[in-house]
Scaffold this active site. Structure first.
Site, mmCIF file in Angstrom:
data_model
loop_
_atom_site.group_PDB
_atom_site.id
_atom_site.type_symbol
_atom_site.label_atom_id
_atom_site.label_comp_id
_atom_site.label_asym_id
_atom_site.label_seq_id
_atom_site.Cartn_x
_atom_site.Cartn_y
_atom_site.Cartn_z
ATOM 1 N N LYS A 34 0.812 -1.220 0.000
ATOM 2 C CA LYS A 34 0.000 0.000 0.000
ATOM 3 C C LYS A 34 0.842 1.266 0.000
ATOM 4 C CE LYS A 34 -0.710 0.311 5.007
ATOM 5 N NZ LYS A 34 0.092 1.539 5.174
ATOM 6 N N THR A 35 2.001 1.256 0.705
ATOM 7 C CA THR A 35 2.852 2.451 0.733
ATOM 8 C C THR A 35 3.380 2.760 -0.663
ATOM 9 O OG1 THR A 35 3.500 1.951 3.007
ATOM 10 C CG2 THR A 35 4.862 3.519 1.806
ATOM 11 N N ASP A 217 -4.307 7.048 4.294
ATOM 12 C CA ASP A 217 -3.667 5.770 4.598
ATOM 13 C C ASP A 217 -4.309 5.167 5.851
ATOM 14 O OD1 ASP A 217 -1.898 3.667 4.564
ATOM 15 O OD2 ASP A 217 -0.226 4.796 5.429
ATOM 16 N N GLU A 218 -4.265 3.837 5.963
ATOM 17 C CA GLU A 218 -4.802 3.122 7.143
ATOM 18 C C GLU A 218 -6.224 3.585 7.468
ATOM 19 O OE1 GLU A 218 -3.292 0.658 8.112
ATOM 20 O OE2 GLU A 218 -1.121 0.909 8.147
ATOM 21 N N GLN A 250 -7.714 -5.707 9.208
ATOM 22 C CA GLN A 250 -6.664 -5.293 10.142
ATOM 23 C C GLN A 250 -7.110 -4.127 11.023
ATOM 24 O OE1 GLN A 250 -2.399 -5.638 8.796
ATOM 25 N NE2 GLN A 250 -3.335 -5.506 6.771
ATOM 26 N N ARG A 585 2.370 -11.360 9.947
ATOM 27 C CA ARG A 585 3.669 -10.695 10.156
ATOM 28 C C ARG A 585 4.811 -11.589 9.674
ATOM 29 N NH1 ARG A 585 2.167 -6.627 9.303
ATOM 30 N NH2 ARG A 585 0.212 -7.730 8.943
#
Length: 691
Positions: A34-35, A217-218, A250, A585
């Site tokens: 996503k970044t 974002d997020e 998430q 993770r």
């Protein structure tokens, strides 16, 4: 860096980057880039002259995320010179920028202060006592959190919120005291912008017209106030160009005010919205993703997506699920496994725990095995007492009217100013710093006051920030206090202060700039999240979000711990999302474990395996070293998968007299079972039923 910013993107990412008109929701699963997508979208807009940089508003949740995105954008030299004009930062930093430009209309003084938790506690303690309430019953620390959650709702008129009369009184007096002190708290930063926009339509229209493209974002972590801000900025626009990137699977911060409905109801908020799903994971093996997908599918409140491994990535190892007799056996197993396999690459391992108190046994065992580790989530840099003291000194230098900072530092070092003396200073009605200059005190206090005031009596504006801070802390006697201290950690505290002066303050052109930075620092921002030291990371799952490791240990997957004891369906779904975050993770290896007995808060408990373990598709796991079925193994709808395990350890059983329990060891047809209510007993196989 080449301007071919689309070359590394997959088809879904390219579609998201080039979709510019209208509302867009990008469901970006764990490890799907996503970044990279957000940075590429900004580059795409700038390189093709779709907007000037100041017409782009990019909102993040941490300064680190904003800096990471800015660094990626600046890597393209053709447009790097434009980065300085981007409106890129956290919700709070962007709103603070708006308030600084419109302070008068917002009802604030030009040099208004931003109070952190320590300052808030101090103000609340005084307010609660003045109202005649007992601070043991009305704990100021609890009220900091309570008021923060109220302000996160984004409701401008507190009278319209259903609050108890005592809550209304405390909130009203607290806000009034902040106003008298020329300060706002962290929750006010967004709330004051909402008030500004609501009462000054011309200001709202100014920013609506300025921001041609809004990127968030997020998005799953937004609270009600942040969502209201986005709605205000995009209202009355024919086609709002807002792109929100997030992952409903998430969303794990409801306890901090995040509202998952913001992402689940995006199409309701923006009826013509387009949704793009990013499902190619560039981090984990196929088995890890299969396990995570099968677990999260048990949630009802989700928009739905399936992560799959990037092309060429193997199935990898199964997700290992292990049963250990006790928590100490669990910690010993993890320490032994790392010790045997790390080959001096300790940084590739992480132990992710549901609650911080579980770290103790791992710290003890790692020390025995001489395994280097770092405990993320211990006292953070900006939370350290000596750093807070130093910042209070700096604030009082720059803002002499700051009573909260005065009260914090006047007794560091001790100068003979207790509660009685402070109360006497308040009688003047002036700031405490000004009152100190004119109030009649004892000879000893007046001498101490003179020395204290002289420490601030220099032209700090014409001195470099680091030199000004060094001079201030030296002249005030604060550094001397720690040099002469007999405390075992005095030397470490001095090192932390030097780190603040020469590594942080030195980066800023002015002290006010530094103070703004310090005020906006959140717990996420000042954690040492980098894994550059060669040590095993022990951290909570919440703190691990956004990070990745080769091997991840997930201990204490037991009912009452994970999921915790919350009972509502919404609570369990958030716990399941947290489990999903934990599994994803890992790049190569996941080891989930649970213990038959665990010592919690001094009491021995008999544990039951987490329900989440049974929800993971058996095709992707190995129990206690058992074989993993083939990846293409299928079963009929009503048939349980045939799954070979090495033992029956970890199986749930029931007994007619002793109730339910878990098998923690076996010897032929004799099982050792940890019963929930009767403790550890040996029973014959014929006397138990598997459940």
């Amino acid at each position: 860096m080449s301007m071919d910013y689309m070359s590394d993107l997959n088809e879904q990412q390219k579609e998201a980057v080039t979709t510019l008109d209208g509302p867009l929701l990008v469901l970006s699963g764990a490890g799907t880039g996503k970044t990279r997508l957000l940075a590429s979208k900004i580059v795409h807009i700038l390189y093709n002259d779709y907007a000037y940089p100041w017409q782009i508003l990019a909102l993040t949740f941490t300064n680190k995320a904003a800096n990471k995105m800015r660094f990626r954008v600046a890597g393209y030299k053709e447009i790097s010179h434009l980065c300085g004009d981007l409106w890129m930062g956290t919700f709070h930093s962007i709103c603070l920028r708006i308030l600084r430009s419109n302070y008068e209309l917002a009802g604030l003084r030009r040099d208004f202060l931003i109070y952190g938790e320590d300052d808030q506690k101090s103000v609340l303690k005084r307010v609660i006592m003045n109202l005649g309430f007992d601070t043991t019953e009305f704990n100021p620390s609890d009220w900091v959190e309570k008021i923060s959650r109220i302000k996160d709702k984004g409701i401008i008129d507190f009278a319209k919120i259903d609050l108890s009369s005592n809550t209304q009184k405390i909130l009203r007096e607290y806000n009034a005291e902040l106003a008298r002190l020329g300060a706002i708290d962290f929750g006010d930063i967004i709330l004051f912008v909402l008030k500004l926009f609501a009462s000054h339509d011309e200001i709202l229209r100014k920013y609506q017209n300025q921001f041609k493209y809004i990127l968030v974002d997020e998005f799953q972590d937004t609270n009600a106030a942040q969502m209201k801000l986005l709605k205000m900025l995009t209202q009355n626009q024919d086609v709002p160009n807002i792109c929100c990137v997030g992952d409903d699977d998430q969303s794990i911060y409801s306890w901090r005010g995040a509202e998952i409905r913001n992402i689940l109801e995006f199409e309701k908020t923006y009826p013509d919205a387009k949704i793009i799903r990013l499902e190619t994971n560039y981090r984990s093996s196929a088995n890890i993703l299969g396990a995570a997908n099968s677990l999260i599918k048990n949630n009802m409140g989700r928009l739905g997506k399936d992560l799959h491994a990037a092309p060429g990535v193997s199935d990898g190892e199964p997700v290992y699920i292990l049963t250990l007799p006790s928590d100490w056996d669990e910690a010993r197993f993890i320490a032994d496994t790392i010790s045997r396999n790390a080959n001096n690459s300790f940084s590739s391992y992480a132990v992710l725990i549901r609650i911080g108190s579980l770290s103790r046994v791992f710290e003890n065992e790692f020390a025995k095995y001489q395994i280097p580790y770092k405990l993320v989530g211990a006292t953070k840099f900006y939370d350290r007492a000596e750093i807070r003291d130093a910042i209070a000194y700096i604030r009082l230098l720059v803002f002499p009217f700051d009573n909260a900072s005065f009260e914090r530092v006047i007794a560091k070092p001790r100068r003979g100013f207790g509660d009685v003396a402070i109360a006497k200073l308040r009688e003047s009605g002036k700031s405490l710093m000004d009152a100190l200059k004119i109030t009649k005190l004892s000879a000893k206090q007046e001498m101490a006051a003179s020395e204290f005031l002289s420490a601030f009596d220099f032209n700090w504006q014409n001195t470099t920030p680091k030199d000004a801070v060094q001079q201030l802390l030296e002249n005030s006697g604060y550094l001397k206090m720690w040099r002469e201290s007999k405390d075992v950690d005095a030397e470490e505290r001095l090192k932390n202060i030097n780190e603040l002066i020469y590594s942080v303050v030195a980066k800023y052109n002015t002290l006010p700039e530094f103070l703004e930075h310090a005020a906006l620092m959140t717990t996420d921002d000042d954690d040492d999240e980098s894994n550059d030291s060669n040590s095993v990371t022990i951290m909570t799952i919440h703190a691990a979000k956004g990070l990745e490791f080769d091997t991840v240990f997930l201990p204490a997957w037991e009912e009452g711990i994970f999921p915790n004891e919350k009972k509502s369906d919404a609570d369990i779904e958030e716990e399941r999302r947290l489990a999903y975050v934990a599994i994803t993770r890992a790049k190569k290896r996941v080891i989930i474990s649970y213990a038959g007995t665990r010592s919690l808060f001094g009491q021995l408990n008999f544990q039951i395996p987490s329900r989440f373990i049974n929800e993971i598709d058996r095709r992707y796991v190995s129990f206690n070293g058992g074989e993993q079925p083939k990846q293409n193994y299928s079963v009929s709808k009503n048939e349980k998968p045939k799954f070979k395990t090495a033992s029956l350890i970890g199986k749930m059983v029931s007994h007619s007299e002793m109730g339910t329990g878990v098998i923690i060891s076996e010897d032929g047809d004799i099982f050792t079972v940890a019963f929930k209510t009767r403790g550890i007993k040996k029973v014959a196989r014929d006397f138990v039923k598997f459940i």
